[in-house]
Design a protein around this motif. Structure first.
Motif, PDB file in Angstrom:
ATOM      1  N   ALA A   1       5.250   3.005   7.163  1.00  0.00           N
ATOM      2  CA  ALA A   1       5.602   2.188   5.991  1.00  0.00           C
ATOM      3  C   ALA A   1       5.757   3.055   4.751  1.00  0.00           C
ATOM      4  N   LEU A   2       4.904   4.065   4.645  1.00  0.00           N
ATOM      5  CA  LEU A   2       4.992   5.000   3.514  1.00  0.00           C
ATOM      6  C   LEU A   2       5.784   6.217   3.929  1.00  0.00           C
TER       7      LEU A   2
ATOM      8  N   PHE B   1       8.034   2.630   0.230  1.00  0.00           N
ATOM      9  CA  PHE B   1       7.174   1.727   0.999  1.00  0.00           C
ATOM     10  C   PHE B   1       7.996   0.583   1.552  1.00  0.00           C
TER      11      PHE B   1
ATOM     12  N   TRP C   1       1.760  -1.369  -7.097  1.00  0.00           N
ATOM     13  CA  TRP C   1       0.525  -0.940  -6.432  1.00  0.00           C
ATOM     14  C   TRP C   1       0.553   0.544  -6.052  1.00  0.00           C
TER      15      TRP C   1
ATOM     16  N   CYS D   1      -0.457   7.580   6.969  1.00  0.00           N
ATOM     17  CA  CYS D   1       0.010   6.197   7.173  1.00  0.00           C
ATOM     18  C   CYS D   1       0.477   6.051   8.622  1.00  0.00           C
ATOM     19  N   PRO D   2      -0.178   5.185   9.404  1.00  0.00           N
ATOM     20  CA  PRO D   2       0.118   5.133  10.838  1.00  0.00           C
ATOM     21  C   PRO D   2       1.398   4.390  11.189  1.00  0.00           C
ATOM     22  N   SER D   3       1.914   3.608  10.283  1.00  0.00           N
ATOM     23  CA  SER D   3       3.044   2.730  10.622  1.00  0.00           C
ATOM     24  C   SER D   3       4.395   3.296  10.230  1.00  0.00           C
TER      25      SER D   3
ATOM     26  N   CYS E   1       4.204  -2.266   7.293  1.00  0.00           N
ATOM     27  CA  CYS E   1       2.829  -1.894   6.958  1.00  0.00           C
ATOM     28  C   CYS E   1       1.865  -2.611   7.894  1.00  0.00           C
ATOM     29  N   GLN E   2       0.914  -1.850   8.455  1.00  0.00           N
ATOM     30  CA  GLN E   2      -0.090  -2.434   9.373  1.00  0.00           C
ATOM     31  C   GLN E   2      -1.411  -2.707   8.658  1.00  0.00           C
ATOM     32  N   HIS E   3      -1.432  -2.532   7.361  1.00  0.00           N
ATOM     33  CA  HIS E   3      -2.634  -2.801   6.563  1.00  0.00           C
ATOM     34  C   HIS E   3      -3.841  -2.032   7.072  1.00  0.00           C
ATOM     35  N   ALA E   4      -3.593  -0.813   7.528  1.00  0.00           N
ATOM     36  CA  ALA E   4      -4.685   0.034   8.006  1.00  0.00           C
ATOM     37  C   ALA E   4      -5.486   0.596   6.837  1.00  0.00           C
ATOM     38  N   ALA E   5      -4.942   0.532   5.636  1.00  0.00           N
ATOM     39  CA  ALA E   5      -5.629   0.933   4.400  1.00  0.00           C
ATOM     40  C   ALA E   5      -5.946   2.415   4.318  1.00  0.00           C
ATOM     41  N   GLU E   6      -5.303   3.210   5.163  1.00  0.00           N
ATOM     42  CA  GLU E   6      -5.483   4.668   5.042  1.00  0.00           C
ATOM     43  C   GLU E   6      -5.101   5.131   3.643  1.00  0.00           C
ATOM     44  N   CYS E   7      -4.092   4.533   3.097  1.00  0.00           N
ATOM     45  CA  CYS E   7      -3.582   4.959   1.793  1.00  0.00           C
ATOM     46  C   CYS E   7      -4.582   4.629   0.679  1.00  0.00           C
TER      47      CYS E   7
HETATM   48  S1  SF4 Z   1      -1.554   3.488   5.249  1.00  0.00           S
HETATM   49 FE1  SF4 Z   1       0.474   2.690   5.713  1.00  0.00          FE
HETATM   50  S2  SF4 Z   1       0.119   1.049   7.169  1.00  0.00           S
HETATM   51 FE2  SF4 Z   1      -1.824   1.491   6.159  1.00  0.00          FE
HETATM   52  S3  SF4 Z   1      -1.931   0.064   4.445  1.00  0.00           S
HETATM   53 FE3  SF4 Z   1      -1.081   1.965   3.683  1.00  0.00          FE
HETATM   54  S4  SF4 Z   1       1.115   1.652   3.848  1.00  0.00           S
HETATM   55 FE4  SF4 Z   1       0.185   0.125   5.146  1.00  0.00          FE
END
Ligand code: SF4
Length: 77
Positions: A67-68, A15, A41, A63-65, A20-26
């Motif tokens: 980040a993961l 990560f 986390w 994850c759209p960014s 991270c765009q905080h899209a919360a997909e995860c």
């Molecule tokens: S899905 Fe990716 S971009 Fe979205 S909150 Fe999780 S780590 Fe961040």
């Protein structure tokens, strides 16, 4: 860029909080692994069966960014 690695029995997840765009997909997709109220986390240990590992792959790929990222211990067959 600081990418942190979270080790699991079948695959690892890394990560990068800076992208991270905080899209919360995860957290929506697999809260047993991705839970921002816990430290760490990301609990990749949870995915300890082939089925759970596959679920973790599918959720993590959403994850759209970028980040993961997934890190397979062995290439999937
Ligand atoms: S899905 Fe990716 S971009 Fe979205 S909150 Fe999780 S780590 Fe961040």
């Amino acid at each position: 860029m600081v990418r942190k690695l979270y080790t699991g029995p079948i695959l690892d997840v890394s990560f990068d909080g800076e992208i991270c765009q905080h899209a919360a997909e995860c957290v929506r997709g697999m809260p047993q692994v991705y839970d921002t109220s816990k430290r760490p986390w990301i609990n990749a240990e949870y995915a300890n069966t082939p089925e759970l590992a596959e679920e973790l792959r599918q959720v993590t790929r959403r994850c759209p960014s970028g980040a993961l990222q997934l890190h397979e211990h062995e290439p999937p067959t």
